[in-house]
Scaffold this motif. Sequence first.
Motif, PDB file in Angstrom:
ATOM      1  N   THR A 190       0.810  -1.214   0.000  1.00 34.24           N
ATOM      2  CA  THR A 190       0.000   0.000   0.000  1.00 34.24           C
ATOM      3  C   THR A 190       0.846   1.268   0.000  1.00 34.24           C
ATOM      4  N   MET A 191       2.167   1.130  -0.053  1.00 29.64           N
ATOM      5  CA  MET A 191       3.037   2.296  -0.044  1.00 29.64           C
ATOM      6  C   MET A 191       2.902   3.064  -1.356  1.00 29.64           C
ATOM      7  N   PRO A 192       2.620   4.359  -1.302  1.00 27.73           N
ATOM      8  CA  PRO A 192       2.504   5.121  -2.543  1.00 27.73           C
ATOM      9  C   PRO A 192       3.819   5.164  -3.299  1.00 27.73           C
ATOM     10  N   ARG A 193       3.695   5.266  -4.624  1.00 28.71           N
ATOM     11  CA  ARG A 193       4.902   5.323  -5.452  1.00 28.71           C
ATOM     12  C   ARG A 193       5.761   6.525  -5.078  1.00 28.71           C
ATOM     13  N   ALA A 194       5.110   7.570  -4.570  1.00 33.97           N
ATOM     14  CA  ALA A 194       5.848   8.772  -4.189  1.00 33.97           C
ATOM     15  C   ALA A 194       6.891   8.477  -3.122  1.00 33.97           C
ATOM     16  N   TYR A 195       6.602   7.502  -2.235  1.00 33.69           N
ATOM     17  CA  TYR A 195       7.566   7.202  -1.183  1.00 33.69           C
ATOM     18  C   TYR A 195       8.841   6.592  -1.766  1.00 33.69           C
ATOM     19  N   SER A 196       8.709   5.758  -2.785  1.00 29.68           N
ATOM     20  CA  SER A 196       9.892   5.194  -3.438  1.00 29.68           C
ATOM     21  C   SER A 196      10.743   6.304  -4.037  1.00 29.68           C
ATOM     22  N   THR A 197      10.076   7.315  -4.602  1.00 27.12           N
ATOM     23  CA  THR A 197      10.812   8.463  -5.143  1.00 27.12           C
ATOM     24  C   THR A 197      11.519   9.222  -4.030  1.00 27.12           C
ATOM     25  N   TYR A 198      10.813   9.411  -2.905  1.00 33.22           N
ATOM     26  CA  TYR A 198      11.422  10.087  -1.757  1.00 33.22           C
ATOM     27  C   TYR A 198      12.658   9.339  -1.271  1.00 33.22           C
ATOM     28  N   GLU A 199      12.579   8.010  -1.145  1.00 35.73           N
ATOM     29  CA  GLU A 199      13.723   7.224  -0.693  1.00 35.73           C
ATOM     30  C   GLU A 199      14.896   7.340  -1.656  1.00 35.73           C
ATOM     31  N   ARG A 200      14.591   7.349  -2.965  1.00 34.81           N
ATOM     32  CA  ARG A 200      15.651   7.461  -3.974  1.00 34.81           C
ATOM     33  C   ARG A 200      16.362   8.804  -3.841  1.00 34.81           C
ATOM     34  N   VAL A 201      15.595   9.881  -3.676  1.00 32.44           N
ATOM     35  CA  VAL A 201      16.186  11.212  -3.569  1.00 32.44           C
ATOM     36  C   VAL A 201      16.934  11.368  -2.251  1.00 32.44           C
ATOM     37  N   ARG A 202      16.347  10.857  -1.175  1.00 30.74           N
ATOM     38  CA  ARG A 202      17.013  10.957   0.130  1.00 30.74           C
ATOM     39  C   ARG A 202      18.356  10.244   0.104  1.00 30.74           C
ATOM     40  N   GLU A 203      18.402   9.068  -0.500  1.00 30.97           N
ATOM     41  CA  GLU A 203      19.661   8.337  -0.584  1.00 30.97           C
ATOM     42  C   GLU A 203      20.669   9.105  -1.433  1.00 30.97           C
ATOM     43  N   TYR A 204      20.190   9.735  -2.512  1.00 34.05           N
ATOM     44  CA  TYR A 204      21.095  10.536  -3.350  1.00 34.05           C
ATOM     45  C   TYR A 204      21.687  11.692  -2.540  1.00 34.05           C
ATOM     46  N   LEU A 205      20.849  12.392  -1.770  1.00 34.90           N
ATOM     47  CA  LEU A 205      21.338  13.494  -0.949  1.00 34.90           C
ATOM     48  C   LEU A 205      22.280  12.995   0.139  1.00 34.90           C
ATOM     49  N   ASP A 206      21.963  11.845   0.694  1.00 37.35           N
ATOM     50  CA  ASP A 206      22.777  11.289   1.775  1.00 37.35           C
ATOM     51  C   ASP A 206      24.182  10.959   1.292  1.00 37.35           C
ATOM     52  N   VAL A 207      24.293  10.544   0.030  1.00 38.27           N
ATOM     53  CA  VAL A 207      25.589  10.168  -0.530  1.00 38.27           C
ATOM     54  C   VAL A 207      26.342  11.380  -1.062  1.00 38.27           C
ATOM     55  N   ASN A 208      25.630  12.349  -1.631  1.00 34.40           N
ATOM     56  CA  ASN A 208      26.281  13.443  -2.371  1.00 34.40           C
ATOM     57  C   ASN A 208      26.143  14.801  -1.712  1.00 34.40           C
TER      58      ASN A 208
END
Length: 307
Positions: A190-208
Amino acid sequence: MQNLNQDESEPIQSGAEPDFVSDQVTEAKRYYLDLNPSPKDPLVVVCGGVERTRLDYEIDRQRFAYYGLEFVAEGQGDLTLGGEEYPLSSGSLFAYGPLTPHRIASRPPDRMRKYFVDIAGSEAKSLLEEAGLLDGKPLRAPRAHEMVELFDMLDREASGDADCASEICAQVLRLILTKIRLGCLAECPTMPRAYSTYERVREYLDVNFLTIHTIEEAAKQCDLTPIHLSRLFRRFGGMGAYQFLLRRKMDRAAELLLEENMLVKDVAEQLGFSDAFQFSRAFKRVHGLPPKQLVMSRKLSSVNGDD
């Protein structure tokens, strides 16, 4: 490296600092509730806390006294669990049993901010198994910000003066394990697709985060508009994207000032600020005091023997 081989049957003397606790950290807030738990109790929170690792952080154990559960809130690292290697990043959850060899290490140039809780009791193993945490590999928290809130709640209750702190902490731990079981094992249908996008962006910020100076840059790299990116962070992260980026930068700044003894102007330049004044304002906004005052307070503590 700390090679910590605490035998699971060896009692720890009350009042002593456990030898399995690492000193390879820059910050740590820990609590100890019951270092000699009774095996007859159903679920016991032994100890736990939150710590920010140093670059040389490395724990290597062949066995342990309890079951351990750890959650990476920020940064990156490496995990070897039962002979298999896995990368760790923001949102990683993993656990190990008393007889599970495990190695946890920072991955330079990044450091981790991670929560841990050590667990005992007759129900500890089954609850961890039901949550999918003893399958020999790490999981991803479906809502990392909720895990942070729950682990912070556990820390607050454990650090309080209430006589029932142990009982309350056991209930909070059950809630954490239930959240993990329902979220991670169900693969979040039931997780919205938007959350997957949020996780992808958060991980990008966390690394870079060291090379990103504006949210516009991050949005462009992640194929999003700045408005969409900010909405994602406010919806799922509880803060704006810029606030998240700024906190990562200021945490790194504190490490450079305190551990590497860099000058304020040099830290400002390394983190991409136009001048030391702008950097100092941003630092105070996050940490509550100017960088020079932080350095001075640490020097005074060293002189007074408080470290």
